[in-house]
Design an enzyme around this catalytic site. Structure first.
Site, PDB file in Angstrom:
ATOM      1  N   LYS A 107       0.848  -1.188   0.000  1.00 43.90           N
ATOM      2  CA  LYS A 107       0.000   0.000   0.000  1.00 43.90           C
ATOM      3  C   LYS A 107       0.886   1.241   0.000  1.00 43.90           C
ATOM      4  CE  LYS A 107      -2.815   2.905   2.738  1.00 43.90           C
ATOM      5  NZ  LYS A 107      -3.470   3.214   3.978  1.00 43.90           N
ATOM      6  N   GLY A 168      -7.697   9.206  10.355  1.00 44.76           N
ATOM      7  CA  GLY A 168      -7.865   9.323  11.800  1.00 44.76           C
ATOM      8  C   GLY A 168      -8.945  10.285  12.239  1.00 44.76           C
ATOM      9  N   ALA A 194      -9.419   5.424   4.850  1.00 46.53           N
ATOM     10  CA  ALA A 194      -9.216   6.550   5.767  1.00 46.53           C
ATOM     11  C   ALA A 194     -10.485   7.359   6.011  1.00 46.53           C
ATOM     12  CB  ALA A 194      -8.125   7.495   5.276  1.00 46.53           C
ATOM     13  N   GLY A 195     -10.702   7.651   7.281  1.00 44.09           N
ATOM     14  CA  GLY A 195     -11.774   8.557   7.666  1.00 44.09           C
ATOM     15  C   GLY A 195     -13.071   7.891   8.086  1.00 44.09           C
ATOM     16  N   ASN A 216      -8.611   1.822  10.179  1.00 48.02           N
ATOM     17  CA  ASN A 216      -7.795   1.518  11.355  1.00 48.02           C
ATOM     18  C   ASN A 216      -8.379   2.175  12.612  1.00 48.02           C
ATOM     19  OD1 ASN A 216      -4.219   1.870  12.124  1.00 48.02           O
ATOM     20  ND2 ASN A 216      -5.840   0.967  13.281  1.00 48.02           N
ATOM     21  N   THR A 217      -8.397   3.517  12.608  1.00 52.31           N
ATOM     22  CA  THR A 217      -8.727   4.235  13.837  1.00 52.31           C
ATOM     23  C   THR A 217     -10.134   3.928  14.349  1.00 52.31           C
ATOM     24  OG1 THR A 217      -7.334   6.002  12.971  1.00 52.31           O
ATOM     25  CG2 THR A 217      -8.647   6.520  14.913  1.00 52.31           C
TER      26      THR A 217
HETATM   27  C1  LIG Z   1      -3.784   2.131   8.507  1.00 53.04           C
HETATM   28  C2  LIG Z   1      -3.623   2.989   7.361  1.00 53.04           C
HETATM   29  O1  LIG Z   1      -3.180   2.592   6.325  1.00 53.04           O
HETATM   30  C3  LIG Z   1      -4.027   4.401   7.492  1.00 53.04           C
HETATM   31  O2  LIG Z   1      -3.071   5.226   6.884  1.00 53.04           O
HETATM   32  C4  LIG Z   1      -5.346   4.482   6.835  1.00 53.04           C
HETATM   33  O3  LIG Z   1      -5.406   5.451   5.925  1.00 53.04           O
HETATM   34  C5  LIG Z   1      -6.490   4.363   7.784  1.00 53.04           C
HETATM   35  O4  LIG Z   1      -7.082   5.563   8.161  1.00 53.04           O
HETATM   36  P1  LIG Z   1      -8.119   5.579   9.385  1.00 53.04           P
HETATM   37  O5  LIG Z   1      -7.288   5.389  10.603  1.00 53.04           O
HETATM   38  O6  LIG Z   1      -8.770   6.931   9.315  1.00 53.04           O
HETATM   39  O7  LIG Z   1      -9.058   4.454   9.184  1.00 53.04           O
END
Ligand SMILES: CC(=O)[C@@H](O)[C@H](O)COP(=O)(O)O
Length: 273
Positions: A107, A168, A194-195, A216-217
């Site tokens: 990635k 995040g 993300a987001g 992730n977050t």
């Molecule tokens: C884990 C990863 O690759 C992050 O750079 C991704 O973009 C996830 O973003 P969030 O934490 O907002 O889900």
């Protein structure tokens, strides 16, 4: 494992098929045991790891995340979190390929600034071109810009990963219309990255027609990460089911009774509602 939608094709990335359309990160957990527990609950088969922040063997003697997430069980997706130039990203992924015995599915993310973590698209395009030429299969974090997405696909990236909102932030999908344009044109999987903040965001991404969601977050920072991971797995399946089923047409500012309007007992006007 959350059931794949009935009659659905698997998600194919870089020539390999996956049953789960949820991809997860490994950062921000209390410890490796919690990371593994949440990932198991999510049903994810692809897990992304920040090479610059995580020990995959480059620091002998320290806990190695690969002992908790064995590559025999998970597809490891090394990422370039923390890279701000194409040079840094390419160098980081070459290191990952060495650490992971030639593993080439990666990635790419090249960030533009430390406040927004927004992608630097010129550097992302440069890095993508070099990595593809170097034999990597590149999944790429990018702006939700249909033109940039198409250029990345033309360069040979195996998946396009537009942001839903800032990394995040948990703000959810800010521009569904742009995502729709990217999805309509893409011939490789489109994975929102993300987001995402909560399960409904993941479901909306899938309802829009995304092929998968990476997060992730939203899981790691939830009050109960294992429970949220389970919810995310279900939301991705539910959203995919709704997409495959085909939503009803919207009636903007026009009501339509949900029960029959003719032949009602004792009513000549049809009633409704
Ligand atoms: C884990 C990863 O690759 C992050 O750079 C991704 O973009 C996830 O973003 P969030 O934490 O907002 O889900």
């Amino acid at each position: 494992m959350h059931a794949q939608s009935a009659g659905d094709a698997p998600l194919v990335i870089g020539g390999r098929a996956y049953r789960s359309r949820l991809l997860v990160g490994t950062g921000k957990y209390r410890d490796f045991a919690h990371t593994r527990a949440a990932i198991d609950a999510s049903g994810a088969e692809i897990v992304t790891i920040a090479i610059r922040r995580t020990n995959l063997g480059q620091h002998p003697g320290e806990p190695n995340l690969l002992d908790v997430l064995p590559p025999t069980r998970f597809t490891i997706l090394p990422n370039t979190a923390g890279c701000y130039t194409a040079d840094d990203a390419v160098r980081t992924l070459r290191l990952a390929r060495e650490l992971l015995d030639g593993h080439d599915l990666v990635k790419l993310e090249v960030l533009g600034d430390r406040d927004t973590l927004y992608p630097n698209m010129p550097e992302t395009l440069r890095a993508a071109e070099r990595l593809v030429k170097d034999g990597f299969r590149v999944m790429v974090y990018c702006a939700d810009d249909p033109v940039q997405a198409r250029i990345l696909e033309d360069l040979g990236c195996v998946a396009i990963m537009p942001l839903a909102s800032l990394i995040g932030s948990g703000m959810g999908i800010l521009n569904p219309w742009n995502l729709g344009l990217i999805i309509d044109r893409a011939k490789v999987p489109v994975i929102v990255d993300a987001g995402v903040g909560t399960a409904s965001d993941a479901a909306i991404a899938m309802e829009l027609g995304c092929d998968g969601v990476l997060m992730n977050t939203a899981i790691a920072a939830a009050g109960d990460p294992v429970r949220m991971a389970d919810a995310m797995g279900k939301a991705v399946v539910a959203g995919r089911e709704a997409f495959l089923a085909g939503r009803m047409p919207r009636k903007f500012y026009g009501a339509s009774p949900s029960s029959p309007t003719s032949g009602l007992i004792g009513r000549a006007d049809g009633g409704g509602g």
